[in-house]
Design an enzyme around this catalytic site. Structure first.
Site, mmCIF file in Angstrom:
data_model
loop_
_atom_site.group_PDB
_atom_site.id
_atom_site.type_symbol
_atom_site.label_atom_id
_atom_site.label_comp_id
_atom_site.label_asym_id
_atom_site.label_seq_id
_atom_site.Cartn_x
_atom_site.Cartn_y
_atom_site.Cartn_z
ATOM 1 N N HIS A 24 -0.271 141.381 24.920
ATOM 2 C CA HIS A 24 0.470 140.239 25.458
ATOM 3 C C HIS A 24 0.438 139.127 24.406
ATOM 4 C CE1 HIS A 24 0.168 141.374 29.888
ATOM 5 N NE2 HIS A 24 -0.802 142.121 29.390
ATOM 6 N N ASP A 58 7.997 139.977 29.016
ATOM 7 C CA ASP A 58 7.333 140.419 30.246
ATOM 8 C C ASP A 58 8.221 140.092 31.443
ATOM 9 O OD1 ASP A 58 4.078 141.042 30.978
ATOM 10 O OD2 ASP A 58 5.385 140.370 32.616
ATOM 11 N N ILE A 59 8.311 141.011 32.385
ATOM 12 C CA ILE A 59 9.180 140.835 33.555
ATOM 13 C C ILE A 59 8.654 139.740 34.487
ATOM 14 C CG2 ILE A 59 8.088 142.496 35.150
ATOM 15 C CD1 ILE A 59 10.945 143.655 35.597
ATOM 16 N N HIS A 63 -0.716 147.856 24.996
ATOM 17 C CA HIS A 63 0.207 146.734 24.806
ATOM 18 C C HIS A 63 -0.582 145.466 24.550
ATOM 19 C CE1 HIS A 63 -0.676 147.038 29.123
ATOM 20 N NE2 HIS A 63 -0.624 145.721 29.142
ATOM 21 N N GLN A 122 -5.695 145.469 33.604
ATOM 22 C CA GLN A 122 -4.690 146.374 33.032
ATOM 23 C C GLN A 122 -4.010 147.153 34.157
ATOM 24 O OE1 GLN A 122 -6.108 149.261 30.125
ATOM 25 N NE2 GLN A 122 -4.016 149.793 29.519
ATOM 26 N N ASN A 161 -5.636 143.519 27.644
ATOM 27 C CA ASN A 161 -6.354 143.903 28.860
ATOM 28 C C ASN A 161 -6.695 145.388 28.783
ATOM 29 O OD1 ASN A 161 -6.080 141.335 30.025
ATOM 30 N ND2 ASN A 161 -4.091 141.842 30.919
HETATM 31 P P1 5GP Z 1 -1.293 144.606 32.041
HETATM 32 O O1 5GP Z 1 -1.516 144.012 33.402
HETATM 33 O O2 5GP Z 1 -1.359 146.120 32.085
HETATM 34 O O3 5GP Z 1 -2.127 144.025 30.942
HETATM 35 O O4 5GP Z 1 0.194 144.207 31.636
HETATM 36 C C1 5GP Z 1 1.317 144.871 32.090
HETATM 37 C C2 5GP Z 1 2.448 143.867 32.062
HETATM 38 O O5 5GP Z 1 3.669 144.589 32.177
HETATM 39 C C3 5GP Z 1 2.423 142.857 33.200
HETATM 40 O O6 5GP Z 1 2.313 141.532 32.666
HETATM 41 C C4 5GP Z 1 3.745 143.082 33.926
HETATM 42 O O7 5GP Z 1 4.352 141.884 34.364
HETATM 43 C C5 5GP Z 1 4.582 143.798 32.882
HETATM 44 N N1 5GP Z 1 5.587 144.701 33.425
HETATM 45 C C6 5GP Z 1 5.409 145.584 34.450
HETATM 46 N N2 5GP Z 1 6.541 146.271 34.667
HETATM 47 C C7 5GP Z 1 7.454 145.814 33.756
HETATM 48 C C8 5GP Z 1 8.820 146.151 33.484
HETATM 49 O O8 5GP Z 1 9.433 147.031 34.110
HETATM 50 N N3 5GP Z 1 9.428 145.471 32.484
HETATM 51 C C9 5GP Z 1 8.788 144.493 31.773
HETATM 52 N N4 5GP Z 1 9.492 143.882 30.815
HETATM 53 N N5 5GP Z 1 7.495 144.157 31.986
HETATM 54 C C10 5GP Z 1 6.844 144.815 32.969
#
Ligand code: 5GP
Ligand code: ZN
Length: 119
Positions: A107, A35-36, A105, A99, A92
């Site tokens: 985590h 995760d970034i 995805h 999300q 999420n």
């Molecule tokens: P969500 O919030 O949808 O459950 O998770 C999305 C995740 O993607 C977040 O934890 C966010 O930090 C990660 N993310 C967003 N953009 C990027 C990216 O460009 N590269 C990577 N490796 N992770 C990302």
């Protein structure tokens, strides 16, 4: 069409290599990358290569690939040596649940104490 790559999807672009990521595992149907914006010492995302908006729609359409995501999440935890200390697999679903990327995805979070219930 469901399952097809979406031109405006960040994670489809990671699958295609258009956007770089630190990939830690790959299988025929999944990719796992860091995760970034990590929220724990281990914070890896496991995604299906096919596009579905969330884990439940993936599981309804492609149950084997949903199982692949879970298997790979467990393999990531083993690779990262967080099985003994405990880890969390988070799916999420919906913006109200945090999300932000609408490509399914999981985590994988570990390497620190994790509160229950989560916020
Ligand atoms: P969500 O919030 O949808 O459950 O998770 C999305 C995740 O993607 C977040 O934890 C966010 O930090 C990660 N993310 C967003 N953009 C990027 C990216 O460009 N590269 C990577 N490796 N992770 C990302
Ligand atoms: Zn996608």
């Amino acid at each position: 069409m469901a399952g097809e790559p979406q031109s405006d999807c960040l994670f489809c672009k990671i699958v295609s290599g258009e956007i770089p990521a630190t990939i830690v595992r790959e299988s025929e149907t999944t990719v796992a990358f860091r995760d970034i914006n990590p929220q724990a010492p281990t914070h890896v995302l496991v995604i299906p290569k096919v596009h579905y908006p969330d884990a439940a729609t993936l599981a309804a359409a492609e149950p084997q690939i949903a199982a692949d995501v879970l298997r790979e999440a467990g393999a990531v935890a083993a690779d990262e040596k967080v099985v003994d200390s405990g880890y969390r697999i988070i799916l999420n679903t919906g913006s109200g649940a945090g999300q932000t990327v609408f490509h399914a995805h999981a985590h994988v979070l570990g390497g620190r104490g994790l509160q229950w219930p989560p916020g």
